[in-house]
Write a protein that holds these residues in place. Structure first.
Motif, mmCIF file in Angstrom:
data_model
loop_
_atom_site.group_PDB
_atom_site.id
_atom_site.type_symbol
_atom_site.label_atom_id
_atom_site.label_comp_id
_atom_site.label_asym_id
_atom_site.label_seq_id
_atom_site.Cartn_x
_atom_site.Cartn_y
_atom_site.Cartn_z
ATOM 1 N N VAL A 71 4.487 7.731 -6.648
ATOM 2 C CA VAL A 71 4.138 7.358 -5.283
ATOM 3 C C VAL A 71 4.664 5.962 -4.967
ATOM 4 O O VAL A 71 5.159 5.705 -3.883
ATOM 5 C CB VAL A 71 2.604 7.425 -5.086
ATOM 6 N N ASP A 100 0.780 16.433 -2.220
ATOM 7 C CA ASP A 100 1.632 15.652 -3.108
ATOM 8 C C ASP A 100 1.090 15.668 -4.539
ATOM 9 O O ASP A 100 1.845 15.825 -5.505
ATOM 10 C CB ASP A 100 1.741 14.196 -2.636
ATOM 11 N N ARG A 114 -7.080 8.748 -6.181
ATOM 12 C CA ARG A 114 -7.577 9.893 -5.426
ATOM 13 C C ARG A 114 -6.712 10.097 -4.195
ATOM 14 O O ARG A 114 -6.119 9.159 -3.676
ATOM 15 C CB ARG A 114 -9.029 9.721 -5.015
ATOM 16 N N ALA A 115 -6.686 11.313 -3.726
ATOM 17 C CA ALA A 115 -5.944 11.616 -2.491
ATOM 18 C C ALA A 115 -6.789 11.203 -1.310
ATOM 19 O O ALA A 115 -7.991 11.424 -1.276
ATOM 20 C CB ALA A 115 -5.628 13.109 -2.424
ATOM 21 N N ASP A 116 -6.162 10.554 -0.324
ATOM 22 C CA ASP A 116 -6.865 10.212 0.911
ATOM 23 C C ASP A 116 -7.017 11.469 1.737
ATOM 24 O O ASP A 116 -6.049 12.175 1.995
ATOM 25 C CB ASP A 116 -6.103 9.153 1.698
ATOM 26 N N CYS A 117 -8.226 11.737 2.143
ATOM 27 C CA CYS A 117 -8.500 12.946 2.918
ATOM 28 C C CYS A 117 -8.621 12.627 4.385
ATOM 29 O O CYS A 117 -8.959 11.589 4.775
ATOM 30 C CB CYS A 117 -9.766 13.619 2.427
ATOM 31 N N ARG A 162 0.854 -1.189 0.000
ATOM 32 C CA ARG A 162 0.000 0.000 0.000
ATOM 33 C C ARG A 162 0.889 1.237 0.000
ATOM 34 O O ARG A 162 1.912 1.273 0.669
ATOM 35 C CB ARG A 162 -0.893 0.030 1.223
ATOM 36 N N PHE A 163 0.465 2.224 -0.745
ATOM 37 C CA PHE A 163 1.162 3.498 -0.803
ATOM 38 C C PHE A 163 0.120 4.587 -0.622
ATOM 39 O O PHE A 163 -1.038 4.410 -0.963
ATOM 40 C CB PHE A 163 1.874 3.674 -2.149
ATOM 41 N N SER A 164 0.534 5.691 -0.081
ATOM 42 C CA SER A 164 -0.407 6.792 0.091
ATOM 43 C C SER A 164 0.251 8.104 -0.316
ATOM 44 O O SER A 164 1.465 8.192 -0.435
ATOM 45 C CB SER A 164 -0.886 6.868 1.546
ATOM 46 N N TYR A 165 -0.593 9.085 -0.545
ATOM 47 C CA TYR A 165 -0.124 10.428 -0.882
ATOM 48 C C TYR A 165 -1.176 11.409 -0.403
ATOM 49 O O TYR A 165 -2.305 11.021 -0.092
ATOM 50 C CB TYR A 165 0.142 10.566 -2.381
ATOM 51 N N THR A 166 -0.798 12.651 -0.324
ATOM 52 C CA THR A 166 -1.711 13.686 0.147
ATOM 53 C C THR A 166 -2.168 14.556 -1.021
ATOM 54 O O THR A 166 -1.619 14.469 -2.130
ATOM 55 C CB THR A 166 -1.016 14.587 1.189
#
Length: 99
Positions: free
Chosen positions: A64, A26, A96-99, A19-23
């Motif tokens: 990412v 980003d 989509r960006a995780d909010c 899993r990878f995440s970004y804002t």
């Protein structure tokens, strides 16, 4: 000494999913870095560089998840000799960006 790649052996190599995440930040910085917003009069870029109705550029996924996959040493690849002849990004869900 350059060793030949054994294609069937490479196809047999597997990794577990990661899993990878970004804002949102980003996503906006990436869009700006690749040229979105260069023409201040082009309103089509706003969805990629402004928080309102933000969209991520699909190629953001490649940045990412830069460290995803197998290390080139495990593949037997001399990384400085690698030429990106063909790459495909296939998002399986909405990026989509995780909010």
């Amino acid at each position: 000494m350059i060793m030949p790649l054994v294609y069937p052996d490479i196809l047999d190599l597997k990794t577990a999913g990661e899993r990878f995440s970004y804002t949102e930040r980003d996503a906006m910085l990436y869009a700006l870095a690749i040229g979105f917003g260069a023409d201040r009069m082009d309103e089509r870029d706003l969805h990629f560089i402004y928080e309102s109705q933000l969209k991520a550029v699909p190629t953001l996924a490649t940045v990412v998840a830069w460290d995803a996959g197998l290390p080139t040493a495990q593949l037997g690849v001399d990384y400085p000799l690698v030429l990106h002849g063909e790459e495909v990004t296939s998002p399986h869900r909405v990026v989509r960006a995780d909010c």
